[in-house]
Scaffold this motif. Structure first.
Motif, PDB file in Angstrom:
ATOM      1  N   ARG A  91      10.615  -6.328 -45.412  1.00 47.74           N
ATOM      2  CA  ARG A  91      10.571  -6.609 -43.741  1.00 47.74           C
ATOM      3  C   ARG A  91      10.891  -8.144 -43.751  1.00 47.74           C
ATOM      4  NH1 ARG A  91       8.537  -2.326 -40.521  1.00 47.74           N
ATOM      5  NH2 ARG A  91       7.964  -0.533 -42.049  1.00 47.74           N
ATOM      6  N   SER A  92      11.232  -8.666 -42.564  1.00 50.82           N
ATOM      7  CA  SER A  92      11.646  -9.914 -42.498  1.00 50.82           C
ATOM      8  C   SER A  92      10.709 -11.061 -42.953  1.00 50.82           C
ATOM      9  CB  SER A  92      12.101  -9.985 -40.933  1.00 50.82           C
ATOM     10  OG  SER A  92      10.744 -10.105 -40.215  1.00 50.82           O
ATOM     11  N   TYR A 101      19.558 -13.807 -38.540  1.00 50.96           N
ATOM     12  CA  TYR A 101      18.129 -13.799 -38.711  1.00 50.96           C
ATOM     13  C   TYR A 101      17.697 -15.199 -38.706  1.00 50.96           C
ATOM     14  CZ  TYR A 101      18.262  -8.802 -39.459  1.00 50.96           C
ATOM     15  OH  TYR A 101      18.668  -7.513 -39.348  1.00 50.96           O
ATOM     16  N   ASN A 134      18.593  -2.660 -38.585  1.00 52.20           N
ATOM     17  CA  ASN A 134      18.307  -4.167 -38.828  1.00 52.20           C
ATOM     18  C   ASN A 134      16.951  -4.170 -39.298  1.00 52.20           C
ATOM     19  OD1 ASN A 134      16.445  -3.778 -36.585  1.00 52.20           O
ATOM     20  ND2 ASN A 134      17.843  -4.486 -35.224  1.00 52.20           N
ATOM     21  N   ALA A 135      16.442  -5.379 -39.631  1.00 58.29           N
ATOM     22  CA  ALA A 135      15.263  -5.558 -39.820  1.00 58.29           C
ATOM     23  C   ALA A 135      14.194  -5.082 -38.973  1.00 58.29           C
ATOM     24  CB  ALA A 135      14.841  -7.399 -40.064  1.00 58.29           C
ATOM     25  N   PRO A 187      16.695  -9.771 -44.815  1.00 63.78           N
ATOM     26  CA  PRO A 187      16.703 -11.236 -44.651  1.00 63.78           C
ATOM     27  C   PRO A 187      16.347 -12.092 -45.872  1.00 63.78           C
ATOM     28  CG  PRO A 187      15.454 -10.169 -42.568  1.00 63.78           C
ATOM     29  CD  PRO A 187      15.893  -8.989 -43.837  1.00 63.78           C
TER      30      PRO A 187
END
Length: 881
Positions: free
Chosen positions: A45-46, A365, A291-292, A273
């Protein structure tokens, strides 16, 4: 707000919205399959970073696999470290097959742990672990030798009954046939972006590589274990990273792959990211289809649009551009249609570009560092837009301004009605023969009633000032000489002393520099303007008579001309001229009412002019030359003069900011406040550019020493200063040749002279904001020319900056090449940033060689002087004839 302005704005809105639409036309591409063969799968995850041992929870991994279930047959993993070892059983729960990966690098202990865990998992979860990949691009990175890697492959092959391989780019497989001896299939990465292949040929490139591997190794199945395209990143060769290109490439590839029964894994399921800090750099974060936040990044079936939110962006840019345009034409009644159209175009292009840059930047990000850089970017864009629009406004009014609103009409007066004029000449340590020439010029004036006051302040050598005193006595009682030592206040102090000695019946005070030889008609032509009570200042241009003496002086003169031929003419239209300390006249009562010359300011002349305008008086400028002085003899003196002007400008801004910013604080009109602020903006831009240059050098050093951490800045960041430089050069070359009647060579010489002062101006502006005052910098006249070594020493800062910038550019080219557009643009930026410093070296060299002829830039005739037949359409002036 006139109807013409509204119609121009509406037309520009229609044109630019149409352009936004044309640039974002929907493109029909093959639809995404209902179910694809496989995804490369990293569940970070981010907020995760495997480099810091920060991994997602089993629940988060499970949620990711649940999202992918039904959309893909399999996932490919890269490591079995920690919680990642739970992917096979979690995938089995969602009926997903797994190509299980073991991460190998140069840490042999960690490699051993990865091998053992992969073997254990593959045996335990045999049903959904369909193949194993030992190492990812190990040979490409050089972490292991082929012999070492083959040893690991043999161990795993002997322990498992499922296919085993290692993953490398297709060209590594082609170049290392020995790598195929211990694998059951060819696990190939097909990433045309990294190879700089343009979008239109990307799928064909993948197909070509795939077919080469099949032909070279017909007994080994070929599995494309990575295929994809990034949505954000630097341009590599002809490959452009964008969301639209990512969607286009993947949808085209998937159509071909499904038709030809390829086994493939799309790189990758989710953006990562954390990869922006890895070897891949910033682009590594943006290969995901989702996306994240686990949302699809593009449509799987609808037509592809370059910027899906283009309608919103177009709307924002239109609003910003319309506001900017209306501000630019708020006081432009005399601007013709083409001028308004030009300003509208610049406003809409600038607004659209700024909106696009901010939009593109915010697609990243964001981290603390990128947010900070983003804030600086927005501030820089605002500053860039303001300066660009101000420069465009001057360009438009110079070319498309109609008949002047303040024509200078000649006034005939009888001798008995002409007011008495007191001419003041402040001097310090000036050559007596030059002073005598100046006094003789004044003695030839065709004017019935004037006095001359020469004030020599603080000259120690009596042999310098006494000959001037004697000459004043010979010229008669109207020529009075004063020598005061000490006398505080520099030039302003001397002028205030002269004011106290001025004849009681004098109405007008005129000031010239000690080197100026005036025309006999100077007073008779211009003093009658004071018969209009609203007039407090009458200003003629600074001009020079020694521009043909050598190349250096010719180049200096070429640089001086534009302001007095263009800038002052435009300022005169709005009663906003800059008063200069020579060839100027001021009503005596007004001068006394405002407290005389400001001794705290090293540009006391410009400060006085602004102070007088703030009281509601008017100032007139006549573009005809009525007197000529001497150009600085050396480059160091040329720089000191400009340093004083720039530093004084900051002093004035700091002292008068309330009057300049707030209408309620002064009687300045909007046009006056605009010209004073806008006139200083280019110098402010020079100071900001110095900070940018130092930052660019620091970043380049980082790129050289830590290339995996410091990448070339994105084009959206570097294109701004480059665009501004090109715009300024285009404006200067165009206006010089169309409004100053300069040749191409003279224009080029002016550009060199102007650029050579950039560093000096930047320093003056920055010091002006952090210091209160500096000593007055006198510009010596008839100084001895400097030798070559002294001249070079005077530009040591500029030389060091030029060397540093060019050395950084050369090192980057040699070390990293220019295969990416971002790198190429960055190298160009470094070269452009070096240009002003190289110009300073050229000027210094010309200064050290007084024997170089001015004919090198003006081979046929003497240079025209400010006002001699120039700008007649912009400011028709009967006094010029």
């Amino acid at each position: 707000m006139t109807r013409t302005n509204i119609l121009t704005c509406i037309a520009a809105i229609i044109v630019f919205i149409t352009l936004w639409g044309l640039l974002n036309r929907p493109e029909i591409e093959p639809p995404w399959p209902t179910r694809i063969q496989g995804f490369s799968f990293s569940p970070m995850r981010s907020w995760n970073d495997p480099l810091k041992k920060s991994f997602p929870t089993p629940a988060e991994i499970d949620a990711d696999l649940e999202l992918l279930a039904g959309k893909t047959n399999a996932v490919r993993t890269y490591s079995v470290e920690g919680v990642l070892a739970q992917i096979p059983p979690l995938a089995q729960k969602h009926n997903l097959n797994v190509t299980l990966g073991a991460w190998l690098d140069d840490d042999l202990t960690t490699n051993e742990e990865q091998i053992k865990t992969v073997i254990q998992l593959a045996r335990k979860h045999y049903k959904n672990v369909i193949r194993v990949i030992i190492g990812n691009e190990v040979i490409l990175r050089g972490d292991l030798t082929i012999k070492q890697l083959n040893g690991y492959l043999e161990r795993v092959q002997s322990a498992l009954d499922i296919p085993v391989s290692t993953a490398e780019p297709w060209h590594v497989w082609r170049e290392h046939e020995e790598l195929t001896e211990h694998v059951d299939f060819i696990a190939s990465h097909m990433l045309p972006y990294w190879e700089g292949v343009d979008l239109e040929h990307a799928v064909d490139h993948v197909v070509t590589g795939y077919n080469i591997l099949r032909q070279n190794y017909p007994d080994k199945p070929v599995v494309i274990t990575e295929v994809g395209w990034p949505s954000i990143g630097r341009t590599k060769g002809d490959a452009v990273a964008s969301l639209a290109n990512q969607a286009t490439f993947l949808r085209r590839f998937l159509e071909h792959a499904e038709e030809n029964n390829y086994i493939y894994y799309v790189l990758e399921a989710f953006d990562q990211p954390w990869k922006s800090k890895s070897r891949e750099g910033g682009v590594g974060a943006y290969w995901g289809v989702y996306n994240a936040d686990r949302l699809p990044k593009f449509s799987f079936t609808q037509p592809i649009v370059e910027i899906p939110e283009w309608q919103m962006l177009a709307g924002v840019s239109v609003v910003l551009a319309a506001m900017a345009f209306m501000l630019l034409v708020i006081d432009s009644k005399l601007l013709r249609f083409w001028g308004r159209g030009f300003l509208a175009s610049v406003a809409f292009i600038s607004a659209s570009g700024a909106v696009w840059i901010v939009y593109s930047y915010t697609r990243q990000y964001l981290t603390i560092s990128t947010i900070f850089i983003g804030i600086l970017l927005i501030i820089g864009l605002l500053g860039f837009a303001v300066v660009l629009l101000a420069e465009s406004h001057e360009w438009a009014e110079s070319l498309w301004g109609t008949v002047g609103r303040r024509p200078l009409q000649p006034i005939k007066m009888k001798d008995v009605d002409l007011p008495k004029v007191s001419i003041h000449i402040p001097t310090y340590n000036e050559p007596p023969d030059m002073m005598i020439e100046t006094l003789n010029g004044l003695a030839r004036l065709h004017y019935p009633d004037f006095e001359v006051i020469v004030i020599d302040n603080n000259t120690n050598d009596a042999a310098t000032w006494q000959p001037v005193e004697e000459h004043c006595k010979r010229l008669g009682p109207n020529f009075r000489f004063f020598h005061k030592n000490p006398l505080a206040g520099f030039k302003a102090g001397a002028l205030n002393y002269s004011l106290k000695k001025t004849a009681e019946d004098a109405t007008v005070v005129a000031v010239i520099d000690s080197d100026y030889v005036v025309e006999p008609t100077w007073l008779r032509d211009l003093v009658p303007q004071f018969s209009k009570q609203e007039i407090a200042i009458v200003q003629a241009p600074q001009d020079y008579r020694d521009n043909r003496e050598n190349l250096f002086k010719a180049m200096c003169y070429a640089e001086y001309r534009a302001f007095f031929s263009i800038g002052m003419v435009i300022r005169n239209e709005r009663n906003a001229i800059i008063q200069h300390g020579t060839m100027t006249m001021v009503r005596k009562t007004v001068l006394e009412d405002v407290g005389g010359w400001a001794e705290w300011c090293i540009t006391e002349d410009a400060e006085l002019g602004l102070k007088i305008l703030e009281c509601g008086h008017e100032a007139l400028y006549v573009a005809k030359s009525y007197g000529k002085g001497l150009t600085p003899d050396t480059f160091i003196d040329f720089k000191k003069q400009r340093y004083r002007w720039a530093y004084g400008a900051v002093q004035i801004m700091k002292y008068h900011w309330r009057e300049l910013v707030r209408k309620s604080q002064s009687r300045l009109s909007y046009g006056q406040r605009y010209h004073f602020v806008a006139g200083w903006l280019p110098w402010m831009a020079d100071s900001i550019n110095l900070l940018f240059t130092l930052s660019a050098l620091a970043w380049s050093v980082g790129m050289i020493n830590r290339p995996n951490t410091f990448e070339p800045p994105l084009v959206i960041l570097t294109i701004v200063p480059l665009t501004f430089f090109v715009f300024k050069m285009a404006k200067m070359f165009y206006l010089y040749q169309h409004r100053v009647s300069a040749s191409g060579v003279q224009t080029f010489a002016s550009a060199i002279a102007g650029l050579a002062l950039t560093h000096t101006i930047a320093k003056a502006i920055l010091y002006g904001f952090i210091t209160k005052n500096l000593p007055f910098f006198r510009t010596p006249k008839k100084a001895a020319g400097s030798n070559f070594l002294y001249a070079l020493n005077s530009t040591r800062e500029e030389a060091l900056m030029a060397i540093a910038l060019l050395l950084a550019a050369d090192t980057l080219v040699r070390q990293q090449g220019i295969d990416s557009t971002d790198m190429l643009i960055w190298i160009i930026v470094l070269a452009v940033q070096a240009t002003p410093y190289l110009a300073a070296i050229i000027m210094s060299f010309a200064s050290s060689c007084p024997g170089l002829s001015s004919r090198l830039i003006d081979p046929e005739k003497p240079s025209a002087h400010p006002g001699d037949g120039e700008n007649k359409e912009v400011n028709p002036n009967p006094l010029q004839s």
